[in-house]
Design an enzyme around this catalytic site. Structure first.
Site, PDB file in Angstrom:
ATOM      1  N   ASP A  53       0.307   5.267   0.646  1.00  0.00           N
ATOM      2  CA  ASP A  53      -1.177   5.925   1.337  1.00  0.00           C
ATOM      3  C   ASP A  53      -0.669   8.015   1.327  1.00  0.00           C
ATOM      4  O   ASP A  53       0.485   8.205   1.084  1.00  0.00           O
ATOM      5  CB  ASP A  53      -0.868   5.982   2.496  1.00  0.00           C
ATOM      6  CG  ASP A  53      -1.344   4.601   2.731  1.00  0.00           C
ATOM      7  OD1 ASP A  53      -2.463   3.719   2.032  1.00  0.00           O
ATOM      8  OD2 ASP A  53      -1.084   4.680   4.125  1.00  0.00           O
ATOM      9  N   GLU A  80      -3.200  10.544   2.937  1.00  0.00           N
ATOM     10  CA  GLU A  80      -4.292  10.821   4.046  1.00  0.00           C
ATOM     11  C   GLU A  80      -4.240  12.213   4.593  1.00  0.00           C
ATOM     12  O   GLU A  80      -3.031  12.514   4.962  1.00  0.00           O
ATOM     13  CB  GLU A  80      -4.243   9.676   5.206  1.00  0.00           C
ATOM     14  CG  GLU A  80      -4.557   8.507   4.595  1.00  0.00           C
ATOM     15  CD  GLU A  80      -4.580   7.214   5.390  1.00  0.00           C
ATOM     16  OE1 GLU A  80      -5.664   5.820   6.277  1.00  0.00           O
ATOM     17  OE2 GLU A  80      -3.985   7.348   6.508  1.00  0.00           O
ATOM     18  N   GLU A 129       0.730  -0.737   0.146  1.00  0.00           N
ATOM     19  CA  GLU A 129      -0.261  -0.070  -0.207  1.00  0.00           C
ATOM     20  C   GLU A 129       0.851   1.405   0.608  1.00  0.00           C
ATOM     21  O   GLU A 129       2.072   1.547   0.606  1.00  0.00           O
ATOM     22  CB  GLU A 129      -0.658  -0.074   1.572  1.00  0.00           C
ATOM     23  CG  GLU A 129      -1.897   1.417   1.270  1.00  0.00           C
ATOM     24  CD  GLU A 129      -2.815   0.630   2.452  1.00  0.00           C
ATOM     25  OE1 GLU A 129      -3.031   1.692   2.977  1.00  0.00           O
ATOM     26  OE2 GLU A 129      -2.640   0.243   3.128  1.00  0.00           O
TER      27      GLU A 129
END
Length: 297
Positions: free
Chosen positions: A106, A108, A104
């Site tokens: 990210d 955010e 993953e």
């Protein structure tokens, strides 16, 4: 113009476009993505080029996922974050594989009280191993207008960009025991969800649900990636050619930042970093993780 010259020209144009982060073309939310969670909280217009995701309650947000699975390349979108009191909300743009020991990458965006700045949270997981967070304060108001967020990923490094400016690099040191995502095909995701237990000032500030719905807006999406056919597990659906050095994202110049990009990133990290896991000695009992002593740039 011969076929080889045409191919070289196309490759050069693609390389320049990605390196400079210009233009979000070739995909839209309606045709190239699915709403996989709470579709009633998503709206699309302008032929699928404009998207809103709404957080309605602490159990009802929204998630969008690309139809494509891919390994390596560049994924971009423009986002205007939740206005006003966004405490306890998390808006995201990220890539992720599906299944155990996932990979993953990210972006955010952690909301805050009215008048307080957002937190831009970045992280990377490889073989299920994460906890490699860096956080920044934006140098602009991310709720006032759209800004371009890009994840670039090849076998050399991952780079995070905001409006063409690199904010972080994570290099591939898998040969030295540091997990790096090179095997699992990913989707691109966008979402909004509730995380008032940790998202704002460590969970001290809770969500004011009287302000719901909380709405994040997205415009345009670019998926300049090596496509993988859907498959049940691993990277079995990815063609071997994705690892070929002939691909645009594997160009030697894209295995490191340019000098100008490096100056930009150092300025951002000097002025706007609020957390770096490599500087958190208390978290690791005074030790330093292996990659923290290795050059990232």
């Amino acid at each position: 113009m011969g076929s080889l010259a045409k191919a070289a020209l196309v490759a050069a144009v693609a390389l320049v476009a990605v390196a400079l982060e210009v233009g979000l073309v070739g995909a839209n939310f309606r045709d190239d993505c699915d709403i996989t969670w709470e579709p009633q909280n998503a709206k699309m217009d302008e032929g699928g080029n404009h998207l809103t995701l709404s957080l309605v309650s602490n159990s009802s947000g929204c998630m969008l996922r690309s139809k494509k699975q891919f390994i390596f390349g560049s994924v971009s979108t423009r986002i205007k974050l939740v206005k006003g009191n966004s405490a306890g909300t998390v808006t995201t743009y990220y890539t992720s594989s599906i299944g155990d020991n996932h990979d993953e990458i990210d972006f955010e965006f952690l909301g805050n009280e009215t008048g307080q700045p957002y937190t831009v949270h970045t992280n990377v997981f490889a073989d299920g191993v994460g906890q490699k967070e860096m956080q920044f304060r934006p140098w602009f108001d991310p709720t006032a207008d759209y800004h371009n967020y890009t994840i670039f990923w090849n076998e050399c490094m991952i780079a995070w960009f905001i409006d063409s400016i690199p904010i972080r690099v994570f290099r591939n040191y898998s040969a030295r025991g540091v997990p790096f995502p090179t095997r699992r095909q990913m989707y691109a995701f966008s979402s909004i969800w509730a995380a008032e237990d940790w998202a704002t000032q460590g969970g001290r500030v809770k969500t004011d649900w009287n302000k719901a719905p909380f709405v994040a807006e997205y415009r345009d999406i670019s998926l300049q990636v090596c496509d993988c056919a859907p498959s049940a597990g691993g990277a079995a659906g990815c063609p071997e050619s994705c690892a070929s050095p002939a691909n645009w994202y594997a160009e030697p110049d894209l295995c490191q930042l340019s000098k100008a990009q490096l100056r930009q990133m150092r300025a951002v990290q000097l002025g706007y970093t609020i957390y770096d896991y490599c500087a958190d000695g208390k978290r690791y009992n005074g030790t330093v993780l292996p990659e923290c002593s290795m050059p990232q740039y």
